[in-house]
Scaffold this motif. Structure first.
Motif, PDB file in Angstrom:
ATOM      1  N   GLU A 296       6.650  -6.128  -0.448  1.00  0.00           N
ATOM      2  CA  GLU A 296       5.279  -5.508  -0.153  1.00  0.00           C
ATOM      3  C   GLU A 296       4.941  -6.049   1.219  1.00  0.00           C
ATOM      4  O   GLU A 296       4.308  -5.294   2.263  1.00  0.00           O
TER       5      GLU A 296
ATOM      6  N   ARG B 214       4.112  -4.286   4.944  1.00  0.00           N
ATOM      7  CA  ARG B 214       2.874  -4.478   5.636  1.00  0.00           C
ATOM      8  C   ARG B 214       3.299  -4.873   7.302  1.00  0.00           C
ATOM      9  O   ARG B 214       2.888  -4.723   8.186  1.00  0.00           O
TER      10      ARG B 214
ATOM     11  N   TYR C 296      -4.502  -3.638   4.119  1.00  0.00           N
ATOM     12  CA  TYR C 296      -3.610  -2.598   3.323  1.00  0.00           C
ATOM     13  C   TYR C 296      -3.989  -2.479   2.193  1.00  0.00           C
ATOM     14  O   TYR C 296      -4.305  -3.262   1.421  1.00  0.00           O
ATOM     15  N   THR C 297      -4.058  -0.917   1.476  1.00  0.00           N
ATOM     16  CA  THR C 297      -4.242  -1.076   0.241  1.00  0.00           C
ATOM     17  C   THR C 297      -3.484   0.187  -0.549  1.00  0.00           C
ATOM     18  O   THR C 297      -2.741   0.774   0.099  1.00  0.00           O
ATOM     19  N   SER C 298      -3.596   0.182  -1.740  1.00  0.00           N
ATOM     20  CA  SER C 298      -2.485   0.900  -2.440  1.00  0.00           C
ATOM     21  C   SER C 298      -3.018   2.290  -2.706  1.00  0.00           C
ATOM     22  O   SER C 298      -4.086   2.596  -3.338  1.00  0.00           O
TER      23      SER C 298
ATOM     24  N   PRO D 163       1.966   1.497   1.396  1.00  0.00           N
ATOM     25  CA  PRO D 163       0.494   1.403   1.611  1.00  0.00           C
ATOM     26  C   PRO D 163      -0.293   1.732   2.843  1.00  0.00           C
ATOM     27  O   PRO D 163       0.316   2.206   3.822  1.00  0.00           O
TER      28      PRO D 163
ATOM     29  N   SER E  78      -0.187   0.185  -6.577  1.00  0.00           N
ATOM     30  CA  SER E  78       0.138   1.686  -6.810  1.00  0.00           C
ATOM     31  C   SER E  78       1.228   1.959  -7.769  1.00  0.00           C
ATOM     32  O   SER E  78       2.283   1.148  -7.911  1.00  0.00           O
TER      33      SER E  78
ATOM     34  N   SER F 249       4.694   2.094  -5.789  1.00  0.00           N
ATOM     35  CA  SER F 249       5.629   0.900  -5.644  1.00  0.00           C
ATOM     36  C   SER F 249       6.255   0.234  -6.875  1.00  0.00           C
ATOM     37  O   SER F 249       7.312  -0.272  -6.812  1.00  0.00           O
TER      38      SER F 249
END
Ligand code: COA
Ligand code: AMP
Length: 633
Positions: A151, A155, A243-245, A251, A511, A514
């Motif tokens: 993750e 990013r 960053y968001t899911s 992301p 998410s 992921s």
């Protein structure tokens, strides 16, 4: 700008005269060039706020208060039960640290517009790093410390930072988590390589430094670095990427501007949260989430409040009384956390005995957000704390509450389970599938008519098309929140949950994509699906359904081993915070004729809700065979 009338009047003005409304709110911010205009709609749907205006957010959060007489007021109180530390930083001390950190970044070649990834636990250096970036116009991207290397690497590759700031380790309830090896692993996986890594060495778990690494404490030594002056930026320049899911594994980099965010947060602190300069404010969340960005760091500091930075958990560090001891010790006036935290406390201390042991007379309001606030939890907290407990609904994308009980303007009678009213600036509409507004009491897609108010996302980092596709393409002229809900006859907004496959585990947004990608990487897995099922403590927990390659039957021991490997893979790839515990090996997954996995139907079955079978199902027998597995706890 509070005290200018009741909610209806304030809300109406924000709709009828947004220019006047937001230009007036902008007067609470100190500008290098004050705004002459509020909204710029020339490139709609890419709206911009306060075009032509210039400011510096760090100046507004620190220098300004020092100049105006708050130099000796605590800016940050670091409360860390996990390391038995308490440290107070006054505005003058915080400014000194931030200016030096900004000097370090400048010396490392970070300039205006360059990105800095911050991978830190809840320590003062996290706030210092964020504000140091803001001071020199660099764009920070904070990555939650509970995320694993894959993750973090995703990013880093998207943000392409010049420098990464990390800690040697984080301290969890029961163990020290080495962060630096996770960063090293992420950098092995990422294509992009930062020039330098600044490492905060923690005595609980120091790290070995490599050639690219620099010890934060060494770089920050007084005299070793020239403190940096503030760099004015355009109001429309990006302050951060967070960053968001979404539902896919990739992301989304939510871009936040500088001027609109400053104005909206400052306004919200007074009008929604009812806080005044000098008040002590305690948000128990994490700087890696939006609640941390907005309400641990920026909003309280822009307002001249004291913000409590808490490194610990609601329970177990050392017990369910720690929040309340902090409220007493620091004379906290306003507190903000996630409903999960209150549920965890309620489980450990159902009668509130630990709460009664503390003097909570300073506390005026408890705000809860991040997931649905169930009425039982609301009732429990209200009965025991004897203060107003306020639900507020928002998202990473919006940066501040879309709906709340705006106690700084007017306090409405509370209806437990409802987030109360749309915040001024947000034109919330409930739409049916054709995009038409529905009557009160009818559930539909919760949308916001464009333009969104200041402080909300301006686009996705480096991907305007994805911004439009994800949020603006479902209904012309509206932003799609991804939540379902309704407005009742009296104008109260009720949020019923996500209509997509985004998971919300203990207020952490994750998410499905992921988690599924991590599971699919196991050599025995042919295909898989992750669904979020109801959980008494965490609101939702993930549950995995996995179809194996080959037809070999596994015995019980082999099945158990495989399950353990799959759980471990998710911990290693996504992070422990995903909290995947339940994995079922199943013969097949239910799909539509076009191959889409029926996650929603599976989730409804697992939750024991009505689960209408879509007419487009390919083979209804698959779902029939799966139903008993899904209904099993
Ligand atoms: N760094 C490293 N690991 C982390 C981490 C971090 N920053 N945050 C969490 N983790 C790990 C935990 O150690 C835990 O690991 P484990 O499975 O080995 O025990 C795992 O991730 C899950 O953590 P968490 O979600 O904190 O669950 P928990 O069972 O330890 O605690 C609660 C339950 C309810 C106390 C906790 O979820 C909580 O405090 N929730 C509030 C959430 C919140 O504030 N959300 C912000 C939105 S406003
Ligand atoms: P995040 O972007 O991590 O803040 O998560 C946003 C999502 O959390 C929203 O889309 C909602 O599904 C959920 N959420 C946040 N706050 C609330 C709330 N007060 N009530 C119901 N759901 C909420």
């Amino acid at each position: 700008m509070s005290g200018t009338g009741g909610y209806d009047q304030v809300y109406r003005r924000s709709m009828d005269d947004p220019e006047g409304f937001w230009l007036e709110a902008a007067r609470d911010i100190s500008w290098v060039n004050p705004p002459k205009r509020a909204l710029d709609a020339e490139r709609a749907p890419f709206y911009r706020w306060f075009p032509g205006a210039r400011l510096n957010l760090c100046f507004n959060a620190l220098d300004r208060h020092v100049i105006e007489g708050r130099a000796d007021q605590p800016a940050v109180i670091y409360e860390s039960p996990v390391t038995s530390t308490r440290r107070v930083l006054t505005y003058a001390q915080l400014l000194d640290e931030v200016a030096r950190a900004a000097g370090v970044l400048t010396a490392l070649g970070v300039g205006k517009g360059d990105r800095v990834v911050i991978y830190l636990p809840m320590i003062p250096e996290a706030i210092v790093s964020m504000l140091a970036c803001a001071r020199i116009g660099a764009v920070h991207s904070v990555v939650f410390g509970g995320f694993a290397p894959a993750e973090l690497a995703a990013r880093i590759d998207d943000a392409r930072p010049t420098v990464v700031i990390a800690a040697s380790s984080g301290v969890e309830r029961d163990r020290v988590v080495p962060y630096k090896p996770l960063l090293d692993e992420a950098l092995k996986r990422s294509q992009h390589q930062p020039e330098r890594c600044l490492v905060v060495q923690r005595e609980q778990g120091p790290a070995e430094l490599g050639e690219r690494d620099l010890d934060w404490a060494v770089a920050m030594r007084p005299g070793a670095v020239e403190p940096a002056a503030v760099v004015p930026v355009e109001a429309t320049d990006p302050l951060y990427v967070l960053y968001t899911s979404g539902t896919t594994g990739r992301p989304k980099g939510v871009v936040r501007d500088t001027g609109g965010y400053a104005v909206a947060l400052r306004w919200s602190m007074t009008n929604i949260f009812g806080m005044r300069p000098g008040d002590v404010w305690f948000t128990a969340s994490d700087v890696g989430w939006v609640v941390g960005h907005s309400y641990i760091v920026y909003a309280p500091l822009l307002t001249g409040c004291t913000t409590v930075l808490y490194e610990g958990k609601p329970v177990g560090t050392p017990d369910a009384g720690e929040f309340w001891r902090i409220v007493e010790r620091d004379r906290v006036a306003g507190m903000f956390t996630a409903p999960t935290a209150i549920r965890a406390i309620k489980k450990e201390d159902p009668d509130g005995e630990l709460m009664r042991g503390s003097d909570l007379s300073s506390l005026r309001t408890l705000f809860l957000a991040g997931e649905r606030l169930d009425p039982d939890t609301w009732q429990w907290a209200t009965d025991r704390l004897r203060v107003e407990v306020i639900d507020n609904w928002w998202q990473t994308e919006t940066g501040w509450p879309i709906a709340a009980n705006p106690v700084g303007v007017e306090t409405f009678p509370i209806r437990p389970g409802s987030a109360t009213r749309p915040s001024p600036g947000f034109d919330v509409q409930i739409l049916d599938e054709s995009g038409n507004p529905v009557p009160p009491g009818t559930e539909g897609a919760v949308c916001i008519r464009l333009p969104l108010p200041p402080g909300t996302l301006t686009t996705l980092w480096g991907d305007d098309d994805r911004y439009v596709e994800s949020y603006l393409s479902a209904y012309e002229g509206y932003y799609l929140t991804g939540d379902g809900g309704y407005v009742d006859e009296d104008g109260y907004l009720w949020i019923m949950g996500r209509t997509d496959d985004v998971l919300n585990v203990a207020g952490h947004r994750l998410s499905t994509g992921s988690l599924e990608a991590a599971l699919a990487g196991h050599p025995q897995v042919a295909e898989c699906a992750v669904i979020g099922v109801r959980d008494d403590l965490k609101g939702q927990v993930p549950r995995a359904l996995v179809v194996l390659k080959g037809a070999d039957e596994l015995d019980d021991a082999q099945t158990e081993q495989l399950r353990e490997e799959l759980v471990q893979r998710v911990r290693d790839e996504v992070g422990a915070v995903a909290a995947l515990r339940q994995v079922d090996i199943v013969p097949a997954l239910p799909k539509t004729r076009s191959g889409k996995i029926l996650r929603k139907t599976m989730r409804q079955l697992a939750d024991g809700d009505d689960a209408p079978v879509p007419g487009t199902i390919e083979d209804a027998g698959v779902l029939d065979r799966l139903a008993p597995v899904l209904r099993r706890e």
